[in-house]
Design a protein around this motif. Structure first.
Motif, PDB file in Angstrom:
ATOM      1  N   CYS A  60      38.131  37.367  44.437  1.00 51.80           N
ATOM      2  CA  CYS A  60      36.983  38.199  44.808  1.00 51.80           C
ATOM      3  C   CYS A  60      36.050  38.367  43.619  1.00 51.80           C
ATOM      4  CB  CYS A  60      37.421  39.549  45.360  1.00 51.80           C
ATOM      5  SG  CYS A  60      38.044  40.692  44.160  1.00 51.80           S
ATOM      6  N   GLU A  61      34.798  38.644  43.942  1.00 47.40           N
ATOM      7  CA  GLU A  61      33.755  38.897  42.961  1.00 47.40           C
ATOM      8  C   GLU A  61      33.095  40.226  43.319  1.00 47.40           C
ATOM      9  OE1 GLU A  61      32.089  34.725  41.422  1.00 47.40           O
ATOM     10  OE2 GLU A  61      31.626  35.100  43.541  1.00 47.40           O
ATOM     11  N   PRO A  62      33.759  41.324  42.975  1.00 50.28           N
ATOM     12  CA  PRO A  62      33.216  42.628  43.370  1.00 50.28           C
ATOM     13  C   PRO A  62      31.880  42.920  42.691  1.00 50.28           C
ATOM     14  CG  PRO A  62      35.056  42.896  41.854  1.00 50.28           C
ATOM     15  CD  PRO A  62      34.981  41.445  42.196  1.00 50.28           C
ATOM     16  N   THR A  63      30.963  43.480  43.478  1.00 51.49           N
ATOM     17  CA  THR A  63      29.641  43.828  42.953  1.00 51.49           C
ATOM     18  C   THR A  63      29.479  45.335  42.810  1.00 51.49           C
ATOM     19  OG1 THR A  63      28.709  43.811  45.177  1.00 51.49           O
ATOM     20  CG2 THR A  63      28.560  41.762  43.903  1.00 51.49           C
ATOM     21  N   THR A  64      30.453  46.092  43.298  1.00 55.36           N
ATOM     22  CA  THR A  64      30.410  47.556  43.179  1.00 55.36           C
ATOM     23  C   THR A  64      31.769  48.050  42.678  1.00 55.36           C
ATOM     24  OG1 THR A  64      31.210  48.003  45.418  1.00 55.36           O
ATOM     25  CG2 THR A  64      28.818  47.716  45.141  1.00 55.36           C
ATOM     26  N   ALA A  65      31.767  49.259  42.170  1.00 55.06           N
ATOM     27  CA  ALA A  65      33.022  49.867  41.720  1.00 55.06           C
ATOM     28  C   ALA A  65      33.988  50.030  42.889  1.00 55.06           C
ATOM     29  CB  ALA A  65      32.743  51.212  41.066  1.00 55.06           C
ATOM     30  N   GLN A  66      33.464  50.335  44.071  1.00 57.33           N
ATOM     31  CA  GLN A  66      34.314  50.502  45.247  1.00 57.33           C
ATOM     32  C   GLN A  66      34.996  49.190  45.626  1.00 57.33           C
ATOM     33  OE1 GLN A  66      32.471  52.320  48.661  1.00 57.33           O
ATOM     34  NE2 GLN A  66      34.183  51.810  49.998  1.00 57.33           N
ATOM     35  N   GLU A  67      34.254  48.082  45.597  1.00 55.55           N
ATOM     36  CA  GLU A  67      34.854  46.781  45.893  1.00 55.55           C
ATOM     37  C   GLU A  67      35.922  46.428  44.857  1.00 55.55           C
ATOM     38  OE1 GLU A  67      31.181  44.498  48.165  1.00 55.55           O
ATOM     39  OE2 GLU A  67      31.719  43.899  46.126  1.00 55.55           O
ATOM     40  N   PHE A  68      35.662  46.740  43.598  1.00 58.73           N
ATOM     41  CA  PHE A  68      36.636  46.490  42.536  1.00 58.73           C
ATOM     42  C   PHE A  68      37.901  47.290  42.799  1.00 58.73           C
ATOM     43  CE2 PHE A  68      38.605  46.200  38.488  1.00 58.73           C
ATOM     44  CZ  PHE A  68      38.081  45.082  37.852  1.00 58.73           C
ATOM     45  N   GLN A  69      37.727  48.551  43.149  1.00 63.42           N
ATOM     46  CA  GLN A  69      38.868  49.417  43.432  1.00 63.42           C
ATOM     47  C   GLN A  69      39.651  48.913  44.647  1.00 63.42           C
ATOM     48  OE1 GLN A  69      37.846  53.501  44.311  1.00 63.42           O
ATOM     49  NE2 GLN A  69      39.844  54.218  43.628  1.00 63.42           N
ATOM     50  N   GLU A  70      38.966  48.472  45.694  1.00 59.06           N
ATOM     51  CA  GLU A  70      39.643  47.918  46.873  1.00 59.06           C
ATOM     52  C   GLU A  70      40.478  46.705  46.501  1.00 59.06           C
ATOM     53  OE1 GLU A  70      36.599  47.020  49.727  1.00 59.06           O
ATOM     54  OE2 GLU A  70      36.227  49.122  50.193  1.00 59.06           O
ATOM     55  N   ALA A  71      39.941  45.857  45.640  1.00 61.96           N
ATOM     56  CA  ALA A  71      40.673  44.668  45.209  1.00 61.96           C
ATOM     57  C   ALA A  71      41.930  45.056  44.436  1.00 61.96           C
ATOM     58  CB  ALA A  71      39.773  43.768  44.358  1.00 61.96           C
ATOM     59  N   LEU A  72      41.809  46.036  43.537  1.00 60.80           N
ATOM     60  CA  LEU A  72      42.980  46.492  42.780  1.00 60.80           C
ATOM     61  C   LEU A  72      44.035  47.088  43.699  1.00 60.80           C
ATOM     62  CD1 LEU A  72      41.240  48.127  39.683  1.00 60.80           C
ATOM     63  CD2 LEU A  72      42.407  45.909  39.794  1.00 60.80           C
ATOM     64  N   HIS A  73      43.616  47.861  44.686  1.00 58.44           N
ATOM     65  CA  HIS A  73      44.563  48.437  45.651  1.00 58.44           C
ATOM     66  C   HIS A  73      45.241  47.344  46.478  1.00 58.44           C
ATOM     67  CE1 HIS A  73      43.999  52.677  44.913  1.00 58.44           C
ATOM     68  NE2 HIS A  73      42.685  52.542  44.995  1.00 58.44           N
ATOM     69  N   PHE A  74      44.475  46.333  46.854  1.00 61.30           N
ATOM     70  CA  PHE A  74      45.038  45.214  47.613  1.00 61.30           C
ATOM     71  C   PHE A  74      46.119  44.518  46.799  1.00 61.30           C
ATOM     72  CE2 PHE A  74      44.892  40.603  48.507  1.00 61.30           C
ATOM     73  CZ  PHE A  74      45.382  40.629  49.807  1.00 61.30           C
ATOM     74  N   ALA A  75      45.826  44.240  45.522  1.00 62.80           N
ATOM     75  CA  ALA A  75      46.805  43.570  44.663  1.00 62.80           C
ATOM     76  C   ALA A  75      48.042  44.436  44.483  1.00 62.80           C
ATOM     77  CB  ALA A  75      46.185  43.232  43.314  1.00 62.80           C
ATOM     78  N   SER A  76      47.838  45.698  44.206  1.00 57.24           N
ATOM     79  CA  SER A  76      48.956  46.614  43.989  1.00 57.24           C
ATOM     80  C   SER A  76      49.787  46.788  45.261  1.00 57.24           C
ATOM     81  CB  SER A  76      48.422  47.971  43.520  1.00 57.24           C
ATOM     82  OG  SER A  76      49.457  48.895  43.402  1.00 57.24           O
ATOM     83  N   GLY A  77      49.115  46.993  46.370  1.00 52.71           N
ATOM     84  CA  GLY A  77      49.802  47.220  47.642  1.00 52.71           C
ATOM     85  C   GLY A  77      50.578  46.027  48.152  1.00 52.71           C
TER      86      GLY A  77
END
Length: 105
Positions: free
Chosen positions: A51-68
């Protein structure tokens, strides 16, 4: 021949891993994305998730996806000074595209 069989198996594993998580994938995360065009040496296989997040929210979603999903995580910058293995990366590669970053204490 043995190398070709191994390569085919590794690609299948990558596809199977993507299918395993399909229901939980946020909209900004792609599957089986080649990494060779994302580094200066043009090396490497595909990332299972990218992913190439363009917002802090997208970045956070990606981190949660990886962690989860118990995925390994790699943060990719401009792709300089890195060699990506031909097997690719069986985890989540995040290449941030955020323009503004701020820290809140």
């Amino acid at each position: 021949s043995h190398a070709n069989n191994w390569l085919k198996q590794s690609k299948c594993i990558c596809v199977l891993n993507a299918k395993r998580f399909r229901l939980n994938i946020p909209h900004n995360i792609q599957t089986n994305i080649p990494l060779a065009d994302k580094n200066w040496f043009h090396t490497g296989g595909s990332a299972a998730f990218f992913c190439e997040p363009t917002t802090a929210q997208e970045f956070q979603e990606a981190l949660h996806f990886a962690s989860g999903n118990n995925l390994e995580l790699f943060i990719l910058g401009e792709g300089a000074n890195i060699l990506v293995h031909d097997d690719g990366f069986d985890g989540l590669v995040i290449r941030p595209q955020l323009k503004d970053i701020s820290l809140h204490q």
